[in-house]
Motif scaffolding. Structure first.
Motif, PDB file in Angstrom:
ATOM      1  N   GLN A 193     -62.353  47.976  57.225  1.00 22.66           N
ATOM      2  CA  GLN A 193     -62.223  49.426  57.308  1.00 22.66           C
ATOM      3  C   GLN A 193     -63.547  50.082  57.675  1.00 22.66           C
ATOM      4  N   ASP A 194     -64.641  49.545  57.103  1.00 22.20           N
ATOM      5  CA  ASP A 194     -65.963  50.086  57.454  1.00 22.20           C
ATOM      6  C   ASP A 194     -66.265  49.872  58.934  1.00 22.20           C
ATOM      7  N   LEU A 195     -65.930  48.687  59.432  1.00 21.28           N
ATOM      8  CA  LEU A 195     -66.198  48.365  60.833  1.00 21.28           C
ATOM      9  C   LEU A 195     -65.381  49.254  61.771  1.00 21.28           C
ATOM     10  N   LEU A 196     -64.088  49.427  61.461  1.00 22.37           N
ATOM     11  CA  LEU A 196     -63.241  50.270  62.298  1.00 22.37           C
ATOM     12  C   LEU A 196     -63.696  51.726  62.271  1.00 22.37           C
ATOM     13  N   GLU A 197     -64.067  52.209  61.070  1.00 20.00           N
ATOM     14  CA  GLU A 197     -64.523  53.594  60.954  1.00 20.00           C
ATOM     15  C   GLU A 197     -65.826  53.802  61.712  1.00 20.00           C
ATOM     16  N   ALA A 198     -66.704  52.797  61.701  1.00 14.09           N
ATOM     17  CA  ALA A 198     -67.964  52.925  62.435  1.00 14.09           C
ATOM     18  C   ALA A 198     -67.712  53.037  63.932  1.00 14.09           C
ATOM     19  N   GLU A 199     -66.740  52.266  64.434  1.00 15.75           N
ATOM     20  CA  GLU A 199     -66.450  52.361  65.868  1.00 15.75           C
ATOM     21  C   GLU A 199     -65.814  53.702  66.213  1.00 15.75           C
ATOM     22  N   VAL A 200     -64.954  54.200  65.298  1.00 15.21           N
ATOM     23  CA  VAL A 200     -64.352  55.518  65.524  1.00 15.21           C
ATOM     24  C   VAL A 200     -65.447  56.584  65.557  1.00 15.21           C
ATOM     25  N   ARG A 201     -66.437  56.496  64.639  1.00 17.13           N
ATOM     26  CA  ARG A 201     -67.539  57.482  64.639  1.00 17.13           C
ATOM     27  C   ARG A 201     -68.331  57.412  65.936  1.00 17.13           C
ATOM     28  N   ASP A 202     -68.538  56.192  66.457  1.00 15.86           N
ATOM     29  CA  ASP A 202     -69.262  56.071  67.724  1.00 15.86           C
ATOM     30  C   ASP A 202     -68.514  56.759  68.864  1.00 15.86           C
ATOM     31  N   LEU A 203     -67.185  56.717  68.790  1.00 19.27           N
ATOM     32  CA  LEU A 203     -66.392  57.281  69.879  1.00 19.27           C
ATOM     33  C   LEU A 203     -66.114  58.766  69.687  1.00 19.27           C
ATOM     34  N   ALA A 204     -65.727  59.133  68.457  1.00 19.73           N
ATOM     35  CA  ALA A 204     -65.235  60.497  68.230  1.00 19.73           C
ATOM     36  C   ALA A 204     -66.047  61.294  67.232  1.00 19.73           C
ATOM     37  N   GLY A 205     -67.131  60.744  66.742  1.00 20.67           N
ATOM     38  CA  GLY A 205     -67.958  61.461  65.801  1.00 20.67           C
ATOM     39  C   GLY A 205     -67.440  61.364  64.386  1.00 20.67           C
ATOM     40  N   ALA A 206     -68.161  61.979  63.436  1.00 20.70           N
ATOM     41  CA  ALA A 206     -67.774  61.929  62.033  1.00 20.70           C
ATOM     42  C   ALA A 206     -66.515  62.751  61.805  1.00 20.70           C
ATOM     43  N   ARG A 207     -65.845  62.487  60.672  1.00 20.24           N
ATOM     44  CA  ARG A 207     -64.625  63.206  60.326  1.00 20.24           C
ATOM     45  C   ARG A 207     -64.896  64.717  60.247  1.00 20.24           C
ATOM     46  N   HIS A 208     -63.982  65.519  60.753  1.00 23.16           N
ATOM     47  CA  HIS A 208     -64.055  66.986  60.786  1.00 23.16           C
ATOM     48  C   HIS A 208     -65.128  67.502  61.739  1.00 23.16           C
ATOM     49  N   GLN A 209     -65.775  66.616  62.476  1.00 22.60           N
ATOM     50  CA  GLN A 209     -66.745  67.083  63.470  1.00 22.60           C
ATOM     51  C   GLN A 209     -65.988  67.507  64.722  1.00 22.60           C
ATOM     52  N   ARG A 210     -66.277  68.650  65.267  1.00 24.66           N
ATOM     53  CA  ARG A 210     -65.470  69.227  66.345  1.00 24.66           C
ATOM     54  C   ARG A 210     -65.715  68.544  67.678  1.00 24.66           C
ATOM     55  N   THR A 211     -66.910  68.024  67.882  1.00 26.12           N
ATOM     56  CA  THR A 211     -67.200  67.353  69.147  1.00 26.12           C
ATOM     57  C   THR A 211     -67.595  65.913  68.859  1.00 26.12           C
ATOM     58  N   GLY A 212     -67.114  64.996  69.680  1.00 27.75           N
ATOM     59  CA  GLY A 212     -67.422  63.593  69.477  1.00 27.75           C
ATOM     60  C   GLY A 212     -68.639  63.149  70.240  1.00 27.75           C
ATOM     61  N   ARG A 213     -69.048  61.907  69.975  1.00 29.89           N
ATOM     62  CA  ARG A 213     -70.221  61.353  70.672  1.00 29.89           C
ATOM     63  C   ARG A 213     -69.888  61.027  72.121  1.00 29.89           C
ATOM     64  N   GLN A 214     -68.619  60.664  72.384  1.00 33.09           N
ATOM     65  CA  GLN A 214     -68.204  60.400  73.751  1.00 33.09           C
ATOM     66  C   GLN A 214     -67.441  61.614  74.262  1.00 33.09           C
TER      67      GLN A 214
END
Length: 426
Positions: free
Chosen positions: A49-70
């Motif tokens: 779960q940590d690994l999947l969440e880290a990849e999601v953060r790399d793509l879409a940013g942290a939870r509730h963040q309006r703009t993602g990294r990509q």
């Protein structure tokens, strides 16, 4: 998960300092992280779960963040999924990511990687091969909450896939890389079929499984085709090759038709001795075993041949059929003596024992199969057992003398070539 340790060798552990698998040191590849996760079953689910969440953060940013990294990537809810930890399939929900600009989903690379069983079913494959039944697999596997996909049919299907890969690897193995100086041929029975196995001995003494062929009997046509396939895959006989086999006539004829003068044959002395004493009364068999064994143990060709001829005269007074059995192929039981290497290599190459030992190890792995249904099943099990056993095989006794055998084979081969040339000139 605070820290992770990797075993780098016997007694050596390296601290690679992961606070979470999503926070790997710079340069750590996804394959390394996945390998670590799959080795740590008790905390694997949280790590996934940590690994999947880290990849999601790399793509879409942290939870509730309006703009993602990509650019354009946003979180898009959750869905149920499954991954493999070791050999077990586990349910796990994961966050989806969507690219709004392209209006399409973005796959998570780590999730895709974890959906493949570890090492192509290697763990499950070895457990079934070494005796764990498909029906008992679920109860005997590592205890992980919520594991599923361990039914007998699923385990059987995965074992079939893994063993099929083993069969293909053995059948397609290139033999040109092995400097084979001797080949031992013998058969093993699977239900109504006979599997003729070829075991090579390299110049440095290692044993290499060259292949096998399925046949009802050890007949010449099938065995000759099998030997030609070994040559086609790279088995070299140009410098001479010692062939060790029992008294099967079809196998012997196949060796002559394919290898000719390039492969002197050493007939198994154990089989010859047992064939001879089988004609005698049981009260005499033990004493004649000892006599024949003592004769064959003479170090030189002249001494061994003289001892056997004396026993032949004595045996003629007891049983003429036993004498006929002794005469058949007698010279080929003395091939190592004639080559001058019996003292050094007789223990290993005067019989087919090295292949008989291999067959006994195969039997340990296939004995639990009480019904052989198809040819594919027989061949997959045999190939899987042979490749599992091969790395554990020891070098033959007296392997340091194998260069002497190679020199003797080349000498005999050159003598035959000179004789043929002299006849042609004459």
């Amino acid at each position: 998960m605070k820290r992770v340790f990797r075993v780098t060798g016997p007694g050596k552990v390296k601290d690679i300092g992961l606070r979470g698998l999503g926070e790997s040191p710079e340069g750590e590849s996804l394959d390394i992280k996945v390998a670590l996760i799959q080795a740590l079953i008790p905390i694997g689910l949280q790590a996934v779960q940590d690994l999947l969440e880290a990849e999601v953060r790399d793509l879409a940013g942290a939870r509730h963040q309006r703009t993602g990294r990509q650019p354009g990537c946003v979180r898009w809810g959750q869905q149920k999924g499954s991954i493999y930890l070791a050999d077990q399939k586990l349910p796990i929900p994961h966050t989806r990511v969507r690219d709004r600009q392209r209006n399409q989903g973005v796959p998570l690379q780590s999730y895709h990687t974890l959906q493949t069983p570890r090492a192509a079913d290697a763990g499950l494959f070895r457990k079934v091969l070494l005796g764990l039944s498909c029906r008992d697999y679920a109860a005997a596997a590592e205890a992980v909450p919520s594991a599923f996909g361990l039914s007998a049919s699923t385990v059987s299907r995965r074992f079939i896939q893994a063993s099929a890969r083993q069969l293909q690897a053995l059948q397609e193995r290139a033999l040109g890389a092995y400097d084979v100086v001797a080949v031992v041929l013998d058969g093993k029975t699977f239900a109504q079929d006979r599997m003729v196995i070829a075991l090579g001995v390299t110049l440095t003494g290692e044993k290499v499984v060259l292949g096998f062929v399925q046949t009802a009997t050890e007949n010449e046509r099938v065995c000759a085709a099998f030997l030609r396939s070994l040559v086609a895959r790279g088995l070299c006989v140009d410098r001479g090759l010692l062939v060790v086999l029992d008294g099967a006539k079809g196998l012997r004829a196949a060796v002559s038709s394919v290898f000719g003068a390039q492969a002197p044959v050493q007939r198994c002395q154990w089989h010859k001795r047992e064939n001879v004493v089988a004609y005698l009364p049981k009260a005499l068999q033990d004493s004649w075993r000892r006599k024949l064994q003592a004769a064959y143990e003479r170090p030189t060709y002249a001494e061994a041949k003289a001892a056997l001829l004396r026993l032949r005269r004595e045996l003629g007074l007891l049983n003429a059929s036993a004498v006929t059995s002794l005469d058949e192929g007698l010279e080929e039981t003395l091939t190592l003596h004639r080559l001058g290497v019996f003292r050094e290599l007789g223990i290993s190459l005067k019989t087919t024992n090295c292949l008989e030992s291999l067959n006994s190890l195969v039997e340990q792995r296939v004995a639990k199969v009480d019904r052989w249904r198809t040819s594919d099943q027989k061949q997959r099990w045999l190939a899987a057992a042979l490749l599992d056993i091969e790395p554990r095989l020891r070098r033959i006794t007296g392997f340091r003398a194998l260069p002497l055998l190679r020199a003797a084979l080349e000498r005999v081969l050159h003598q035959k070539e000179d004789t043929v040339l002299a006849v042609q000139v004459a």
